[in-house]
Design an enzyme around this catalytic site. Structure first.
Site, PDB file in Angstrom:
ATOM      1  N   ASP A 160       0.817  -1.211   0.000  1.00 26.95           N
ATOM      2  CA  ASP A 160       0.000   0.000   0.000  1.00 26.95           C
ATOM      3  C   ASP A 160       0.851   1.262   0.000  1.00 26.95           C
ATOM      4  OD1 ASP A 160      -2.180  -1.646   0.037  1.00 26.95           O
ATOM      5  OD2 ASP A 160      -3.209  -0.564   1.642  1.00 26.95           O
TER       6      ASP A 160
ATOM      7  N   CYS B 102       0.855  -8.166   4.628  1.00 24.71           N
ATOM      8  CA  CYS B 102       0.505  -6.747   4.471  1.00 24.71           C
ATOM      9  C   CYS B 102      -0.923  -6.532   3.982  1.00 24.71           C
ATOM     10  CB  CYS B 102       1.479  -6.060   3.519  1.00 24.71           C
ATOM     11  SG  CYS B 102       3.135  -5.881   4.219  1.00 24.71           S
ATOM     12  N   ASP B 103      -1.626  -5.687   4.703  1.00 22.14           N
ATOM     13  CA  ASP B 103      -2.879  -5.086   4.263  1.00 22.14           C
ATOM     14  C   ASP B 103      -3.901  -6.078   3.738  1.00 22.14           C
ATOM     15  OD1 ASP B 103      -2.297  -2.257   4.849  1.00 22.14           O
ATOM     16  OD2 ASP B 103      -0.644  -2.604   3.483  1.00 22.14           O
TER      17      ASP B 103
ATOM     18  N   CYS C 212       4.855  -2.391   8.064  1.00 20.74           N
ATOM     19  CA  CYS C 212       5.260  -1.110   8.658  1.00 20.74           C
ATOM     20  C   CYS C 212       4.885  -1.043  10.137  1.00 20.74           C
ATOM     21  CB  CYS C 212       4.665   0.036   7.871  1.00 20.74           C
ATOM     22  SG  CYS C 212       5.325   0.146   6.188  1.00 20.74           S
TER      23      CYS C 212
ATOM     24  N   GLU D 112      -6.856   4.703  -0.451  1.00 21.89           N
ATOM     25  CA  GLU D 112      -6.470   5.280   0.832  1.00 21.89           C
ATOM     26  C   GLU D 112      -5.968   6.708   0.624  1.00 21.89           C
ATOM     27  OE1 GLU D 112      -5.137   1.401   3.458  1.00 21.89           O
ATOM     28  OE2 GLU D 112      -3.582   2.676   2.624  1.00 21.89           O
TER      29      GLU D 112
ATOM     30  N   SER E  50      -5.429   5.066   5.288  1.00 17.70           N
ATOM     31  CA  SER E  50      -4.409   4.153   5.776  1.00 17.70           C
ATOM     32  C   SER E  50      -4.461   4.119   7.295  1.00 17.70           C
ATOM     33  CB  SER E  50      -3.029   4.632   5.314  1.00 17.70           C
ATOM     34  OG  SER E  50      -2.005   4.004   6.033  1.00 17.70           O
TER      35      SER E  50
END
Length: 553
Positions: free
Chosen positions: A78, A119-120, A191, A442, A468
């Site tokens: 992202d 991730c995401d 992250c 986002e 986000s």
């Protein structure tokens, strides 16, 4: 078992010949065959270490008497996709991941699965697939990134985006911007704040499909490799005991996930993903009920971007199990739900301890008495919208100001960088919803530009897109109905007064019903007509954000 339909008998000799082509022995074919879904790739920092996690899972499966076979799933970063057309392709991959995993599993037949996301959108995508397929399944994520350090303080990707805004506003120079660039993301992993990836990996642990530490053990710690081996071993236990996702992902488990979400301050994206996962099991998540849970569940963790702590700090403080023990002792979650350990949540967390009460606050001394997320409703969002309340400055919990309207993220960013934003403004970004975007981008770039300019305590931003987990400030997303569906956000004019009252869960456009009806009658919607490929199909099939942006049958 797979061997009953694909391996055993003379009629399955053609299948066995293809297994032999893979190098599988007769002995391997006679064991439970475990599919390992690997999201490894070389473009996403959160996935560059997943090959090592997968190797450890394979070893764990083999140690416990199974035959591991790996196949891939896609993953989008992202952060790299942010702020351009690439972000239209982030949320939509959730359904690609779920559908392609379903296709691989049904085509080849497996006795159990280990999902290795990070991730995401691949985390909820694989959770959706697990719920849909209902095979014994264990999750182990790639793990979070360690925080970076700039000026002696821990930093993360959200600080990088805000530094970009600060540079545009003339508040830092090019050398400082470069320092942020080289220091905020120092390792592989998802992250380091409580962003979407870490939110969903933590909630996987809460839901009972991930082992202790799934959400918080840093990617670079050797303990992550040990966890992966244990995940491989545990899926074999689930196969032997026939423990399936439908035994674990109950209505009570989702209720627990929502309560934990409020306690740890998850990304607003969880309000898309939890309903979508529940939908696979025929369980409906009512957004009004979310506020009821928020009212009774205190926010006891304040991780970046809401506060100064990071995933590594949460791990050292006791992790998600310690959070759950706090909530369980306070009677805020159900401890009797089943998990992949074969034990109840209550049994799993019985020995958990909070080692740092500044990172995981006691329930009776929280950061706030209400949960991290809130759903607002009013004439501007009749079906609801979502805000990460824990990341909003106190002075912005109640706000009223004039609208500044934009029909795309790019136009809004250009306006913010031009320096024309005034204190009190409410930036409106529309036609960025699930169908209208399409893809529900986002808005980290515009919110970070506002924060970087020092206006996050004076300016609000609302959108039918999403935010986000790295976003902070009065950033309100998921406005439903969205603009392309004729939602009221499509008819907001520059200068209209918008009232936001987060404590009272209200958002209002200060015009009369008659004026809104007149605008509906006299103004055309701006429908994109040049769509092609997957986005064109997605726009036709996707539901509204308040339904989880699921694909309609």
């Amino acid at each position: 078992m797979i061997k009953d339909t694909i391996v055993d008998g003379f009629n399955n000799a053609p299948h066995r010949s293809l297994y032999h082509a893979l190098g599988l022995t007769k002995e391997e074919m006679e064991r439970p065959i475990i599919g390992i879904v690997s999201t490894y790739n070389e473009i996403v920092p959160g996935h560059m270490n997943v090959d090592k996690i997968v190797d450890a899972v394979k070893l764990g499966v083999a140690m416990a008497g199974g035959t591991p076979i790996v196949f891939p799933a896609i993953a989008v970063c992202d952060g790299i996709a942010m702020g351009h057309v690439g972000m239209k392709y982030s949320l939509v991959t959730r359904d690609l991941v779920a559908d392609s995993t379903e296709a691989m599993v049904m085509a080849h037949g497996f006795d159990g699965l280990v999902m290795v996301p990070n991730c995401d959108k691949n985390v909820p995508g694989l959770l959706m697939a697990a719920a849909r397929l209902d095979l014994p399944t264990v999750f182990v994520s790639g793990g979070p990134m360690l925080a970076g350090r700039v000026d002696g303080k821990k930093r993360s990707l959200s600080a990088m985006f805000e530094a970009t805004g600060a540079f545009a506003a003339g508040k830092i120079d090019e050398a400082k911007l470069a320092e942020f660039e080289h220091k905020v993301c120092p390792t592989c992993g998802s992250c380091s704040g409580m962003y979407t990836a870490n939110s969903m990996n933590c909630l996987t642990e809460v839901l009972g499909l991930g082992l202790k530490g799934n959400g918080t053990i840093p990617a670079v710690y050797s303990a992550r490799i040990e966890l992966a081996k244990h995940a491989g071993m545990q899926v074999m236990e689930c196969v032997r005991k026939n423990i399936r996702p439908s035994d674990i992902l109950t209505a009570d488990a989702f209720e627990n996930a929502l309560a934990a979400d409020m306690a740890i301050g998850c990304s607003t994206n969880s309000m898309l993903h939890i309903p979508a996962i529940a939908n696979e099991l025929g369980i409906k998540i009512d957004l009004d009920h979310v506020n009821e849970i928020s009212e009774r569940t205190p926010n006891i963790c304040h991780l970046a971007p809401a506060g100064p702590t990071y995933m590594e700090d949460l791990q050292e403080a006791g992790g998600i199990h310690a959070v759950l023990k706090e909530l369980l002792d306070a009677g805020l979650i159900n401890g009797d739900v089943m998990t992949v350990t074969g034990k109840t949540l209550r049994e799993n967390v019985a020995d958990s301890v909070v080692f740092d009460p500044e990172v995981i606050r006691p329930v009776d001394d929280p950061f706030t008495k209400t949960g991290g997320l809130a759903v607002l409703k009013g004439n501007l969002a009749p079906d609801g919208c979502v805000v990460k309340r824990s990341a909003v400055a106190h002075e912005m919990l109640v706000h009223e100001g004039p609208a500044r309207c934009f029909d795309s993220e790019e136009d809004a960013i250009a306006f913010i960088y031009s320096g024309k934003v005034q204190p009190g403004d409410v930036i409106v970004i529309r036609y960025e919803g699930p169908a209208g975007g399409p893809g529900m981008r986002e808005m980290l770039s515009p919110t970070s530009a506002i924060a970087g300019a020092g206006l996050d305590k004076e300016v609000a931003l609302i959108t039918d897109g999403r935010f986000s987990g790295a976003t902070r400030g009065a950033s309100i997303g998921h406005i439903s109905p969205e603009a392309v569906s004729g939602g009221p956000i499509a008819y907001v004019h520059d200068g209209d007064i918008i009232s936001i009252n987060i404590p009272e869960y209200k958002i209002e456009l200060k015009i009369s019903d008659e004026e809104l009806a007149a605008r509906r009658a006299g103004e055309e919607l701006k429908i994109k007509k040049d769509l092609k490929g997957y986005l064109k199909r997605y726009a036709k099939m996707v539901s509204s954000a308040d339904k989880g942006a699921v694909i309609n049958d």
